[in-house]
Design a protein around this motif. Structure first.
Motif, PDB file in Angstrom:
ATOM      1  N   LEU A  99     -40.794  34.325  19.655  1.00 50.83           N
ATOM      2  CA  LEU A  99     -41.825  35.469  20.093  1.00 50.83           C
ATOM      3  C   LEU A  99     -41.755  34.461  22.330  1.00 50.83           C
ATOM      4  CD1 LEU A  99     -44.375  36.916  19.038  1.00 50.83           C
ATOM      5  CD2 LEU A  99     -42.104  37.536  19.558  1.00 50.83           C
ATOM      6  N   ARG A 100     -42.386  33.132  22.443  1.00 52.63           N
ATOM      7  CA  ARG A 100     -42.394  32.753  23.323  1.00 52.63           C
ATOM      8  C   ARG A 100     -41.658  32.551  24.669  1.00 52.63           C
ATOM      9  NH1 ARG A 100     -45.796  26.881  23.723  1.00 52.63           N
ATOM     10  NH2 ARG A 100     -47.847  28.461  22.561  1.00 52.63           N
ATOM     11  N   PRO A 101     -40.526  32.404  24.458  1.00 53.05           N
ATOM     12  CA  PRO A 101     -38.988  32.196  25.327  1.00 53.05           C
ATOM     13  C   PRO A 101     -38.864  34.023  25.943  1.00 53.05           C
ATOM     14  CG  PRO A 101     -39.267  30.597  23.506  1.00 53.05           C
ATOM     15  CD  PRO A 101     -39.918  31.268  22.322  1.00 53.05           C
ATOM     16  N   ILE A 102     -39.580  34.836  24.932  1.00 48.94           N
ATOM     17  CA  ILE A 102     -38.890  35.864  25.200  1.00 48.94           C
ATOM     18  C   ILE A 102     -39.982  36.426  26.096  1.00 48.94           C
ATOM     19  CG2 ILE A 102     -38.570  38.595  23.776  1.00 48.94           C
ATOM     20  CD1 ILE A 102     -37.911  37.818  21.230  1.00 48.94           C
ATOM     21  N   PHE A 103     -41.119  36.335  25.965  1.00 41.28           N
ATOM     22  CA  PHE A 103     -41.850  37.143  26.504  1.00 41.28           C
ATOM     23  C   PHE A 103     -42.201  35.874  28.000  1.00 41.28           C
ATOM     24  CE2 PHE A 103     -44.899  37.919  22.947  1.00 41.28           C
ATOM     25  CZ  PHE A 103     -44.865  39.160  22.828  1.00 41.28           C
ATOM     26  N   LEU A 104     -41.806  34.958  28.177  1.00 39.36           N
ATOM     27  CA  LEU A 104     -41.496  33.793  29.326  1.00 39.36           C
ATOM     28  C   LEU A 104     -40.042  35.129  29.679  1.00 39.36           C
ATOM     29  CD1 LEU A 104     -41.898  31.532  31.066  1.00 39.36           C
ATOM     30  CD2 LEU A 104     -40.525  30.026  29.825  1.00 39.36           C
ATOM     31  N   GLY A 105     -38.803  35.224  29.455  1.00 36.64           N
ATOM     32  CA  GLY A 105     -37.460  35.540  29.892  1.00 36.64           C
ATOM     33  C   GLY A 105     -39.120  36.942  30.411  1.00 36.64           C
ATOM     34  N   LEU A 106     -38.444  37.925  29.519  1.00 34.63           N
ATOM     35  CA  LEU A 106     -39.632  39.409  30.728  1.00 34.63           C
ATOM     36  C   LEU A 106     -40.215  38.943  31.557  1.00 34.63           C
ATOM     37  CD1 LEU A 106     -41.022  41.190  26.871  1.00 34.63           C
ATOM     38  CD2 LEU A 106     -38.624  41.529  28.625  1.00 34.63           C
TER      39      LEU A 106
ATOM     40  N   LEU B 127     -28.191  40.419  27.967  1.00 34.46           N
ATOM     41  CA  LEU B 127     -27.714  40.510  26.890  1.00 34.46           C
ATOM     42  C   LEU B 127     -26.932  39.769  26.415  1.00 34.46           C
ATOM     43  CD1 LEU B 127     -28.730  44.038  25.336  1.00 34.46           C
ATOM     44  CD2 LEU B 127     -30.543  42.119  24.977  1.00 34.46           C
ATOM     45  N   TYR B 128     -25.942  39.653  26.533  1.00 36.72           N
ATOM     46  CA  TYR B 128     -24.040  38.831  26.274  1.00 36.72           C
ATOM     47  C   TYR B 128     -24.044  37.895  26.471  1.00 36.72           C
ATOM     48  CZ  TYR B 128     -21.331  38.098  30.568  1.00 36.72           C
ATOM     49  OH  TYR B 128     -20.866  37.887  31.791  1.00 36.72           O
ATOM     50  N   PRO B 129     -24.815  36.654  27.577  1.00 36.12           N
ATOM     51  CA  PRO B 129     -24.735  35.395  27.342  1.00 36.12           C
ATOM     52  C   PRO B 129     -25.751  34.872  26.428  1.00 36.12           C
ATOM     53  CG  PRO B 129     -24.943  36.340  30.037  1.00 36.12           C
ATOM     54  CD  PRO B 129     -25.721  37.199  28.662  1.00 36.12           C
ATOM     55  N   GLY B 130     -27.007  35.119  26.606  1.00 36.27           N
ATOM     56  CA  GLY B 130     -27.482  35.308  25.894  1.00 36.27           C
ATOM     57  C   GLY B 130     -27.341  34.468  23.807  1.00 36.27           C
ATOM     58  N   LEU B 131     -26.944  35.807  23.470  1.00 34.17           N
ATOM     59  CA  LEU B 131     -26.115  36.113  22.132  1.00 34.17           C
ATOM     60  C   LEU B 131     -24.610  35.611  22.254  1.00 34.17           C
ATOM     61  CD1 LEU B 131     -25.472  40.441  22.047  1.00 34.17           C
ATOM     62  CD2 LEU B 131     -27.328  39.016  21.130  1.00 34.17           C
ATOM     63  N   LEU B 132     -24.419  34.511  23.082  1.00 34.70           N
ATOM     64  CA  LEU B 132     -23.045  33.938  23.061  1.00 34.70           C
ATOM     65  C   LEU B 132     -23.204  32.328  22.834  1.00 34.70           C
ATOM     66  CD1 LEU B 132     -20.133  33.236  23.559  1.00 34.70           C
ATOM     67  CD2 LEU B 132     -20.329  32.680  25.657  1.00 34.70           C
ATOM     68  N   GLY B 133     -24.385  32.574  23.378  1.00 29.02           N
ATOM     69  CA  GLY B 133     -25.869  31.035  23.439  1.00 29.02           C
ATOM     70  C   GLY B 133     -25.723  30.371  21.723  1.00 29.02           C
TER      71      GLY B 133
ATOM     72  N   GLU C 155     -35.122  24.225  22.299  1.00 25.42           N
ATOM     73  CA  GLU C 155     -34.960  25.385  22.800  1.00 25.42           C
ATOM     74  C   GLU C 155     -34.618  25.864  24.605  1.00 25.42           C
ATOM     75  OE1 GLU C 155     -34.826  29.875  22.161  1.00 25.42           O
ATOM     76  OE2 GLU C 155     -34.820  28.025  21.530  1.00 25.42           O
ATOM     77  N   VAL C 156     -35.456  24.603  25.174  1.00 25.53           N
ATOM     78  CA  VAL C 156     -35.279  24.331  26.461  1.00 25.53           C
ATOM     79  C   VAL C 156     -34.330  24.067  26.862  1.00 25.53           C
ATOM     80  CG1 VAL C 156     -36.535  23.013  28.325  1.00 25.53           C
ATOM     81  CG2 VAL C 156     -37.986  23.312  27.038  1.00 25.53           C
ATOM     82  N   VAL C 157     -33.824  22.834  25.582  1.00 25.55           N
ATOM     83  CA  VAL C 157     -31.924  22.498  25.909  1.00 25.55           C
ATOM     84  C   VAL C 157     -31.283  22.915  25.727  1.00 25.55           C
ATOM     85  CG1 VAL C 157     -31.025  21.182  25.331  1.00 25.55           C
ATOM     86  CG2 VAL C 157     -32.796  20.118  24.999  1.00 25.55           C
ATOM     87  N   ARG C 158     -31.167  24.350  25.124  1.00 25.02           N
ATOM     88  CA  ARG C 158     -30.438  25.029  24.533  1.00 25.02           C
ATOM     89  C   ARG C 158     -30.342  26.296  25.376  1.00 25.02           C
ATOM     90  NH1 ARG C 158     -29.134  30.311  22.856  1.00 25.02           N
ATOM     91  NH2 ARG C 158     -31.814  30.051  23.094  1.00 25.02           N
ATOM     92  N   VAL C 159     -31.120  26.691  26.453  1.00 24.60           N
ATOM     93  CA  VAL C 159     -31.724  27.986  27.387  1.00 24.60           C
ATOM     94  C   VAL C 159     -31.157  26.891  28.656  1.00 24.60           C
ATOM     95  CG1 VAL C 159     -33.160  29.285  28.387  1.00 24.60           C
ATOM     96  CG2 VAL C 159     -33.103  29.040  26.387  1.00 24.60           C
TER      97      VAL C 159
ATOM     98  N   SER D  43     -33.861  34.831  22.415  1.00 25.43           N
ATOM     99  CA  SER D  43     -33.963  33.573  21.916  1.00 25.43           C
ATOM    100  C   SER D  43     -34.689  34.272  20.451  1.00 25.43           C
ATOM    101  CB  SER D  43     -35.018  33.270  22.555  1.00 25.43           C
ATOM    102  OG  SER D  43     -35.993  31.812  21.603  1.00 25.43           O
ATOM    103  N   LYS D  44     -34.902  33.536  18.774  1.00 26.52           N
ATOM    104  CA  LYS D  44     -35.272  33.303  17.475  1.00 26.52           C
ATOM    105  C   LYS D  44     -36.758  33.445  17.763  1.00 26.52           C
ATOM    106  CE  LYS D  44     -31.279  32.497  15.700  1.00 26.52           C
ATOM    107  NZ  LYS D  44     -30.760  31.705  14.679  1.00 26.52           N
TER     108      LYS D  44
END
Length: 463
Positions: free
Chosen positions: A181-188, A33-39, A113-117, A178-179
């Motif tokens: 849903l699609r990236p969240i599902f991809l992360g899961l 969680l913490y790296p994504g929150l920092l981003g 979003e891809v660039v940020r991730v 991510s803010k």
């Protein structure tokens, strides 16, 4: 940006710091969680200000993470926080470089979003690699260190290394936070694939060291350790623990770092006879540890050393610590400055150790080969990696009595787990105080003492 958006970004900043500290203090799953929150927080900061804010975040994290260093003085605490915190300025640089390159080409700034991730994941790997470099480089704050409670998730570590493991963890984290849903599902899905593959491929039946070993924990405080009035008591306790280990079937007894309470053990015939007699009487090998003098007519230096005593009573190979702890075992400053600095606090308390010059593979009476890492040496991958192919197992001997908090004791044992997974070799850690234990070649903890345990104690590892 509206005031509501600015408030939201500030919440992300504070939350990322709190979650990061929680991750390193027991809530290990927060590493996702913490790296994504920092981003998410830095995404709301414009331009190069991100570098400044990321560095500030890193210093704040390091001040809180290393809060126990404050017990040694304000100067060491602040200095360490700056050295370990400022590398976080590198976290936003991949995205900034990408934006600069796009602008040089006359193209609009990427905001996808891809660039940020991807940029955030690479930034986390860059920070992790930097934290492993230099004289202060250790693995304590690298994200992979937080996966040691689930060693199966460390399965890619031997191929990826700690920095690329940080990139993988950062990728999952940035997707999950991510803010959209699609990236969240991809992360899961990515996390589920990782866990599933690790569970399927992890070797549950990994082995220990291959011979009966006893890990001696003396439990002396730092003051007791060198109290001249308690030296004989220390010798008696060591030999008593060695006798107990022999009676329980140990073939190798490992003493913790600098366990022998007399400096210059190998140069004192009375000492070597006493230890050799114990090995011969109990028919065991002893990995004895001591501080040895480097002769100098005016001002002698010292080496932190271990010596293998065979069951015949003969002293064989010895290893001298090569990677010293800066500002604890030596001053990384020109020698001409040191006499004046040593006359004032806090420099007056810094030991005068010099590093050893060679790696050593030690061989037991039964033919088992092993290498030793002394304290600080187990905290980076380089010390163990190039010897792994030559040995059957690795040994860590440490003191840890100077640590006045449980956090560094636990972090030190996590380093031993990382070394086991990286090298594919069992690791045995004998500590004066703190955590003693045995780790299988796949990172599974076979046995360990509690983090707050202070000894004396003898832990037995069966083959």
């Amino acid at each position: 940006m509206s005031s509501a958006s600015r408030l939201q970004e500030k919440v992300f900043g504070v939350l990322s710091l709190a979650v990061a500290l929680a991750a390193f203090h027991g809530l290990f799953w927060c590493v996702f969680l913490y790296p994504g929150l920092l981003g998410q927080w830095l995404a709301g900061v414009k331009g190069r200000k991100r570098v400044v804010w990321a560095a500030g975040w890193g210093v704040a994290f390091s001040l809180l993470f290393y809060h126990w260093v404050g017990g040694y003085g304000l100067l060491p605490w602040v200095a360490l926080a700056l050295v370990r915190g400022l590398p976080w300025a590198l976290y936003p640089t991949p995205e900034l470089v990408w934006r600069w390159w796009r602008q040089r080409q006359g193209k609009s700034e990427p905001g996808s979003e891809v660039v940020r991730v991807l940029a955030g994941s690479l930034g986390l790997g860059l920070v992790s690699q930097t934290l492993l470099l230099g004289i202060t480089g250790v693995d304590w704050e690298t994200p992979a260190a937080l996966l040691t409670p689930w060693p199966s998730l460390l399965l890619p570590l031997p191929w990826l290394g700690l920095a690329m493991m940080a990139v993988l963890i950062g990728l999952v984290s940035h997707l999950l936070v991510s803010k959209r849903l699609r990236p969240i599902f991809l992360g899961l899905a990515l996390l589920g694939l990782w866990i599933g593959a690790a569970h399927a491929l992890w070797r549950v039946d990994s082995e220990g060291p291959g011979l009966p070993v006893a890990l001696v924990q003396t439990g002396f405080s730092q003051d007791e350790k060198w109290d001249s009035s308690k030296r004989e008591q220390g010798v008696e306790q060591l030999l008593q623990a060695t006798s107990e280990a022999a009676q329980d079937g140990a073939e190798l007894v490992i003493w913790p770092e600098t366990a022998w309470p007399y400096r210059g053990m190998r140069r004192r015939v009375t000492n070597t006879r006493k230890i050799g007699k114990a090995a011969r009487t109990y028919q065991i090998d002893i990995l004895a540890s001591s501080i040895e003098e480097v002769p100098d007519e005016r001002d002698p230096d010292w080496v932190n050393s271990v010596s293998l005593v065979l069951s015949s009573g003969r002293f064989t190979e010895h290893y001298e610590k090569r990677r010293l702890a800066p500002f604890a075992e030596y001053m990384p400053l020109p020698r001409g400055w040191q006499p004046r600095l040593r006359a004032v606090s806090p420099f007056s308390s810094i030991s005068r150790f010099v590093p050893g010059s060679t790696d050593v593979v030690l061989t037991t009476s039964s033919g088992h080969k092993f290498a030793v890492m002394i304290c600080y040496e187990s905290m980076t991958p380089r010390m163990a990696g190039h010897l792994a192919s030559q040995v059957d197992f690795l040994v860590v001997v440490t003191n840890d009595a100077p640590f006045r908090h449980s956090q560094p004791n636990e972090a030190h044992f996590r380093s031993a787990i990382l070394r086991a997974v990286e090298t594919g070799k069992p690791v045995l850690q004998a500590a004066n105080t703190g955590v003693s234990g045995a780790i299988a070649s796949n990172g599974r903890v076979l046995l360990r003492t509690p983090v707050g345990f202070s000894g004396p104690n003898v832990q037995h590892v069966r083959p």
